[in-house]
Design a protein around this motif. Structure first.
Motif, PDB file in Angstrom:
ATOM      1  N   VAL A   1      47.907  41.309  32.209  1.00 30.13           N
ATOM      2  CA  VAL A   1      47.394  41.773  32.853  1.00 30.13           C
ATOM      3  C   VAL A   1      48.012  40.724  33.591  1.00 30.13           C
ATOM      4  N   LEU A   2      48.459  41.359  35.122  1.00 28.47           N
ATOM      5  CA  LEU A   2      48.211  39.912  36.709  1.00 28.47           C
ATOM      6  C   LEU A   2      48.053  40.448  37.626  1.00 28.47           C
ATOM      7  N   PHE A   3      46.997  39.757  38.674  1.00 27.71           N
ATOM      8  CA  PHE A   3      46.617  39.871  39.499  1.00 27.71           C
ATOM      9  C   PHE A   3      46.966  39.091  40.392  1.00 27.71           C
ATOM     10  N   THR A   4      46.899  39.850  41.995  1.00 23.86           N
ATOM     11  CA  THR A   4      47.755  39.276  43.363  1.00 23.86           C
ATOM     12  C   THR A   4      46.705  37.952  43.820  1.00 23.86           C
ATOM     13  N   ALA A   5      47.441  36.859  44.031  1.00 24.31           N
ATOM     14  CA  ALA A   5      46.419  35.999  44.681  1.00 24.31           C
ATOM     15  C   ALA A   5      47.206  35.366  45.759  1.00 24.31           C
TER      16      ALA A   5
ATOM     17  N   GLY B   1      42.862  35.208  44.698  1.00 28.54           N
ATOM     18  CA  GLY B   1      42.955  35.822  43.666  1.00 28.54           C
ATOM     19  C   GLY B   1      41.138  36.016  42.716  1.00 28.54           C
ATOM     20  N   ARG B   2      40.113  35.021  43.317  1.00 30.72           N
ATOM     21  CA  ARG B   2      39.315  35.016  42.130  1.00 30.72           C
ATOM     22  C   ARG B   2      38.580  36.107  41.951  1.00 30.72           C
ATOM     23  N   ASP B   3      37.844  36.996  43.564  1.00 31.65           N
ATOM     24  CA  ASP B   3      37.329  38.068  42.813  1.00 31.65           C
ATOM     25  C   ASP B   3      37.447  39.100  42.117  1.00 31.65           C
ATOM     26  N   ALA B   4      38.386  38.891  41.591  1.00 34.53           N
ATOM     27  CA  ALA B   4      39.053  39.848  40.279  1.00 34.53           C
ATOM     28  C   ALA B   4      38.601  39.460  38.781  1.00 34.53           C
ATOM     29  N   HIS B   5      38.181  38.080  38.691  1.00 39.55           N
ATOM     30  CA  HIS B   5      38.274  36.915  37.913  1.00 39.55           C
ATOM     31  C   HIS B   5      37.553  37.673  36.550  1.00 39.55           C
TER      32      HIS B   5
END
Length: 259
Positions: free
Chosen positions: A222-226, A241-245
């Protein structure tokens, strides 16, 4: 058997066992070996991982040693099942080494999570599921014969997508460009990769997928955009993307239970 090529990076040995494959460079803190068969490999801050482990009453069971850093492996009881977690090391060489080592200790099902750079106009923190990765790194060529892309496990992709749908989480499939050259993501290379169909850039996915295929383990990511490289004239670091950690980490534990 060695397949010889003009360039060393493309040369491939089909011999299964490496000289160091059985080397144990660990410090065991409990007798809990082998590892749980399910694992999360998280390219996240160490503090985020430690807080998550603490919240579930987990324990450190092992450490993988490198010259620069030790990588703890923790075990937690997540919703009635044992799952281990290790922090991902940035870059294909070290991350593939750790995953290969974890598989050697009994891990069979792995979900990785981490950030990626957007090559298209994605908002920060969007969740993406790579279906294939372009092999612009070195480690994957030690595990699979040369090819331009490595396809990710379709059954793992299906589980990831079904879990996200159950939770009503928005996602998109993507093609990622896995590169060792963090400072060599040039404007012309970005344009070239986009023409090949790459939507994002990361540094490990193709290598981890190759290790899993070679060792016959299940792997998904799973990737989240930074940051955003969509406009090469105006690079935007955003918040990386820190808010998604925290949310992504818990999601990955839910996913690996469904493997």
């Amino acid at each position: 058997m060695i397949k010889k090529e003009k360039y060393p990076i493309l040369e491939y040995s089909s011999q299964k066992e490496g000289i160091l494959s059985r080397m144990t460079n660990t410090v065991k803190t409990t007798e809990a070996t082998p590892f749980p068969e399910r694992a999360v490999f998280a390219f996240l801050k160490e503090e985020v991982i430690k807080n998550f482990v603490k919240s579930y009453g987990g324990e450190k069971i092992c450490e993988h040693h490198t010259v620069s850093k030790y990588f703890p492996v923790y075990k937690i009881n997540f919703k009635g099942r044992e799952v281990c977690i290790c922090q991902g090391a940035v870059g294909s060489a070290v991350s593939s080494e750790i995953v290969d080592w974890m598989i050697g200790h009994g891990v069979k099902k792995i979900v990785a999570c981490g950030s990626c750079g957007a090559l298209e106009h994605f908002e920060e923190g969007e969740l993406l599921i790579p279906t294939k990765a372009l092999r612009d790194e070195g480690a994957s060529y030690k595990y699979l014969p040369p090819s331009r892309f490595v396809e990710l496990d379709k059954s793992a992709i299906k589980v990831i997508e079904e879990t996200m749908k159950e939770k009503d989480i928005k996602y998109q499939e993507c093609v990622t460009w896995s590169t060792d050259g963090f400072y060599r993501e040039t404007a012309e290379m970005i344009a070239y990769r986009k023409k090949e169909g790459c939507n994002v850039v990361d540094m490990e996915c193709s290598a981890l997928a190759a290790v899993a295929k070679f060792r016959e383990a299940e792997f998904g990511q799973v990737l989240f955009t930074a940051d955003s490289l969509a406009d090469v004239e105006n690079y935007d670091a955003r918040g990386f993307g820190r808010d998604a950690h925290e949310s992504v980490l818990e999601l990955c534990f839910d996913i690996v239970l469904n493997f």
